[in-house]
Every structure is written in C-alpha cells, then in structure tokens.
Motif scaffolding. Structure first.
Motif, PDB file in Angstrom:
ATOM      1  N   ASP A  17      15.781  -2.045  59.326  1.00  0.00           N
ATOM      2  CA  ASP A  17      14.978  -2.072  58.096  1.00  0.00           C
ATOM      3  C   ASP A  17      14.478  -0.682  57.721  1.00  0.00           C
ATOM      4  OD1 ASP A  17      15.307  -4.789  58.021  1.00  0.00           O
ATOM      5  OD2 ASP A  17      13.232  -5.285  58.490  1.00  0.00           O
ATOM      6  N   GLU A  18      14.499  -0.402  56.439  1.00  0.00           N
ATOM      7  CA  GLU A  18      13.893   0.823  55.903  1.00  0.00           C
ATOM      8  C   GLU A  18      12.379   0.631  55.872  1.00  0.00           C
ATOM      9  OE1 GLU A  18      15.260   3.715  54.123  1.00  0.00           O
ATOM     10  OE2 GLU A  18      17.182   3.266  55.058  1.00  0.00           O
ATOM     11  N   PRO A  19      11.617   1.703  55.967  1.00  0.00           N
ATOM     12  CA  PRO A  19      10.163   1.541  55.849  1.00  0.00           C
ATOM     13  C   PRO A  19       9.766   1.212  54.411  1.00  0.00           C
ATOM     14  CG  PRO A  19      10.722   3.866  55.885  1.00  0.00           C
ATOM     15  CD  PRO A  19      12.005   3.105  56.140  1.00  0.00           C
ATOM     16  N   ASP A  20       8.586   0.691  54.252  1.00  0.00           N
ATOM     17  CA  ASP A  20       7.975   0.544  52.943  1.00  0.00           C
ATOM     18  C   ASP A  20       7.364   1.909  52.623  1.00  0.00           C
ATOM     19  OD1 ASP A  20       8.156  -2.524  52.677  1.00  0.00           O
ATOM     20  OD2 ASP A  20       7.277  -2.194  54.658  1.00  0.00           O
ATOM     21  N   TRP A  21       7.164   2.202  51.345  1.00  0.00           N
ATOM     22  CA  TRP A  21       6.610   3.494  50.941  1.00  0.00           C
ATOM     23  C   TRP A  21       5.412   3.264  50.038  1.00  0.00           C
ATOM     24  CZ3 TRP A  21       8.380   8.244  52.639  1.00  0.00           C
ATOM     25  CH2 TRP A  21       9.569   8.226  53.365  1.00  0.00           C
ATOM     26  N   TYR A  22       4.350   4.027  50.305  1.00  0.00           N
ATOM     27  CA  TYR A  22       3.140   3.970  49.496  1.00  0.00           C
ATOM     28  C   TYR A  22       2.992   5.291  48.757  1.00  0.00           C
ATOM     29  CZ  TYR A  22      -1.828   4.188  48.376  1.00  0.00           C
ATOM     30  OH  TYR A  22      -3.024   4.330  47.726  1.00  0.00           O
ATOM     31  N   ALA A  23       2.857   5.249  47.437  1.00  0.00           N
ATOM     32  CA  ALA A  23       2.621   6.459  46.646  1.00  0.00           C
ATOM     33  C   ALA A  23       1.151   6.834  46.813  1.00  0.00           C
ATOM     34  CB  ALA A  23       2.966   6.223  45.186  1.00  0.00           C
ATOM     35  N   SER A  24       0.878   7.697  47.780  1.00  0.00           N
ATOM     36  CA  SER A  24      -0.508   8.024  48.137  1.00  0.00           C
ATOM     37  C   SER A  24      -1.153   9.040  47.207  1.00  0.00           C
ATOM     38  CB  SER A  24      -0.576   8.523  49.581  1.00  0.00           C
ATOM     39  OG  SER A  24       0.230   9.677  49.754  1.00  0.00           O
ATOM     40  N   SER A  25      -0.364   9.689  46.369  1.00  0.00           N
ATOM     41  CA  SER A  25      -0.880  10.646  45.393  1.00  0.00           C
ATOM     42  C   SER A  25       0.215  10.889  44.359  1.00  0.00           C
ATOM     43  CB  SER A  25      -1.281  11.959  46.079  1.00  0.00           C
ATOM     44  OG  SER A  25      -0.121  12.699  46.419  1.00  0.00           O
ATOM     45  N   PRO A  26      -0.080  11.647  43.311  1.00  0.00           N
ATOM     46  CA  PRO A  26       0.962  11.953  42.322  1.00  0.00           C
ATOM     47  C   PRO A  26       2.071  12.859  42.863  1.00  0.00           C
ATOM     48  CG  PRO A  26      -1.225  12.350  41.394  1.00  0.00           C
ATOM     49  CD  PRO A  26      -1.401  12.101  42.854  1.00  0.00           C
ATOM     50  N   ILE A  27       1.861  13.448  44.054  1.00  0.00           N
ATOM     51  CA  ILE A  27       2.846  14.394  44.586  1.00  0.00           C
ATOM     52  C   ILE A  27       3.490  13.959  45.890  1.00  0.00           C
ATOM     53  CG2 ILE A  27       1.739  16.351  43.429  1.00  0.00           C
ATOM     54  CD1 ILE A  27       0.607  17.128  46.239  1.00  0.00           C
ATOM     55  N   ALA A  28       3.045  12.832  46.468  1.00  0.00           N
ATOM     56  CA  ALA A  28       3.566  12.457  47.786  1.00  0.00           C
ATOM     57  C   ALA A  28       3.573  10.944  47.987  1.00  0.00           C
ATOM     58  CB  ALA A  28       2.721  13.106  48.880  1.00  0.00           C
ATOM     59  N   ARG A  29       4.323  10.538  49.001  1.00  0.00           N
ATOM     60  CA  ARG A  29       4.336   9.132  49.409  1.00  0.00           C
ATOM     61  C   ARG A  29       4.393   9.066  50.927  1.00  0.00           C
ATOM     62  NH1 ARG A  29      10.136   6.504  48.397  1.00  0.00           N
ATOM     63  NH2 ARG A  29      11.383   8.061  49.460  1.00  0.00           N
ATOM     64  N   ARG A  30       4.056   7.891  51.456  1.00  0.00           N
ATOM     65  CA  ARG A  30       3.958   7.714  52.905  1.00  0.00           C
ATOM     66  C   ARG A  30       4.738   6.480  53.351  1.00  0.00           C
ATOM     67  NH1 ARG A  30      -0.730  10.626  54.894  1.00  0.00           N
ATOM     68  NH2 ARG A  30      -1.712  11.668  53.124  1.00  0.00           N
TER      69      ARG A  30
ATOM     70  N   PHE B  85       5.530   3.372  55.794  1.00  0.00           N
ATOM     71  CA  PHE B  85       4.731   2.516  56.671  1.00  0.00           C
ATOM     72  C   PHE B  85       5.446   1.192  56.839  1.00  0.00           C
ATOM     73  CE2 PHE B  85       3.624   1.076  52.515  1.00  0.00           C
ATOM     74  CZ  PHE B  85       3.248  -0.256  52.638  1.00  0.00           C
ATOM     75  N   CYS B  86       4.970   0.378  57.763  1.00  0.00           N
ATOM     76  CA  CYS B  86       5.498  -0.973  57.945  1.00  0.00           C
ATOM     77  C   CYS B  86       4.532  -1.955  57.288  1.00  0.00           C
ATOM     78  CB  CYS B  86       5.650  -1.313  59.422  1.00  0.00           C
ATOM     79  SG  CYS B  86       6.181  -3.026  59.693  1.00  0.00           S
ATOM     80  N   SER B  87       5.024  -2.713  56.310  1.00  0.00           N
ATOM     81  CA  SER B  87       4.154  -3.666  55.620  1.00  0.00           C
ATOM     82  C   SER B  87       3.858  -4.900  56.460  1.00  0.00           C
ATOM     83  CB  SER B  87       4.775  -4.080  54.283  1.00  0.00           C
ATOM     84  OG  SER B  87       5.999  -4.751  54.499  1.00  0.00           O
ATOM     85  N   ARG B  88       4.594  -5.103  57.533  1.00  0.00           N
ATOM     86  CA  ARG B  88       4.327  -6.261  58.390  1.00  0.00           C
ATOM     87  C   ARG B  88       3.188  -5.991  59.370  1.00  0.00           C
ATOM     88  NH1 ARG B  88       9.314  -9.179  61.039  1.00  0.00           N
ATOM     89  NH2 ARG B  88       9.407  -7.287  62.297  1.00  0.00           N
ATOM     90  N   CYS B  89       3.199  -4.840  60.028  1.00  0.00           N
ATOM     91  CA  CYS B  89       2.152  -4.563  61.025  1.00  0.00           C
ATOM     92  C   CYS B  89       1.167  -3.484  60.593  1.00  0.00           C
ATOM     93  CB  CYS B  89       2.765  -4.200  62.376  1.00  0.00           C
ATOM     94  SG  CYS B  89       3.657  -2.619  62.391  1.00  0.00           S
ATOM     95  N   GLY B  90       1.492  -2.736  59.533  1.00  0.00           N
ATOM     96  CA  GLY B  90       0.585  -1.729  59.002  1.00  0.00           C
ATOM     97  C   GLY B  90       0.698  -0.345  59.605  1.00  0.00           C
ATOM     98  N   THR B  91       1.632  -0.120  60.508  1.00  0.00           N
ATOM     99  CA  THR B  91       1.755   1.189  61.151  1.00  0.00           C
ATOM    100  C   THR B  91       2.087   2.284  60.149  1.00  0.00           C
ATOM    101  OG1 THR B  91       2.538   0.180  63.206  1.00  0.00           O
ATOM    102  CG2 THR B  91       3.009   2.526  62.903  1.00  0.00           C
TER     103      THR B  91
END
Length: 148
Positions: free
Chosen positions: A56-69, A71-77
């Motif tokens: 599985d590919e990780p999930d991505w969170y757009a944490s700012s207008p210039i970056a993303r992070r 993470f795993c949406s199942r366990c939150g890591t």
C-alpha cells in the motif's frame, strides 16, 4: 548505498530506501511538533527516487501550501515530510524505520520553536516497559506475551 526498511505501526505501509549515511536531524518547527505530537520530529533526509513503497502507498496530508506529509490512515503513524515541488529529497520519520537506533542526530532545524529543557534528559529516572508490572499484566492477558 545501503537499503534499509521501515513502515507504520500496523504494518499496512512499508517502505525501503537507499541511504548513504546514518545522519539524521531534529525539526523543532511548530508544524512538525503538531504533525507528530512531540517536542520535535526526528527525520532522515533521503532522495525521493530512493524510496520505494511496498504494498500500500501511504496516505498524504497537505500540511501547508508548500508541503505534504505521508502517513497511515489506519493507525495514524506519521511517516515523513515532502515539499510539493523544488526538491529531489524528502524526509522519513526516524521512528518509522525498523532500526531507528542506527541513526545519529547531526543538527537541529526550526530552532525558534525548540524546547531546550527536552534536549538533554539523560539525568531523568529510567524505567523499562517490562519493569512496569501493570503494563506487563495487560499485555500478557491480551496477547500471551510482551511485544517485541
């Protein structure tokens, strides 16, 4: 170059990455503090091209207008940090590596938000998890053994 592995707590997201040194750093910026829930984020900077997500590919969170992070949406890591564009590198969180103890911190970033009293905790009392009987009892009752 050496290939090392890592992933999230539940095992859904796994990766391997080629690294050429064991240098890592601590980021103290407020965004990293909030994203990880810690006083700092411990990162290993790697080439994006050297990261291979296994399964599985990780999930991505757009944490700012210039970056993303990632993470795993199942366990939150939390798994890392990446600029949207303009960098061939990205960061992976040290805690997500299978062997995080191999890395050596070489610098601090985001020093304006650093909590200095948390940098040297070597004089604090230390206790192993297997020395805390209420925890041991809970794990053994739930699984038959302590986690490895």
């Amino acid at each position: 170059m050496e290939t090392v592995t890592g992933g999230c707590q539940c095992g859904r997201i796994r990766y391997e990455v080629g690294i050429d040194n064991d240098e890592a750093y601590l980021c103290h910026c407020r965004m990293c503090q909030k994203a990880t829930g810690g006083f700092a984020a411990a990162f290993k900077n790697v080439k994006r091209a050297n990261v291979r997500w296994l399964g599985d590919e990780p999930d991505w969170y757009a944490s700012s207008p210039i970056a993303r992070r990632p993470f795993c949406s199942r366990c939150g890591t939390p798994l890392g940090f990446a600029f949207l564009e303009g960098s061939e590198n990205m960061d992976l969180t040290l805690g997500s590596f299978d062997n995080p103890g191999r890395f050596t911190p070489v610098s601090h970033f985001g020093a304006e938000s650093m909590h200095a009293k948390w940098l040297d905790t070597s004089a604090l009392k230390q206790m192993r998890t297997d020395e805390y009987q209420p925890l041991v009892d809970k794990w053994v009752a739930a699984t038959g053994e302590m986690p490895k």
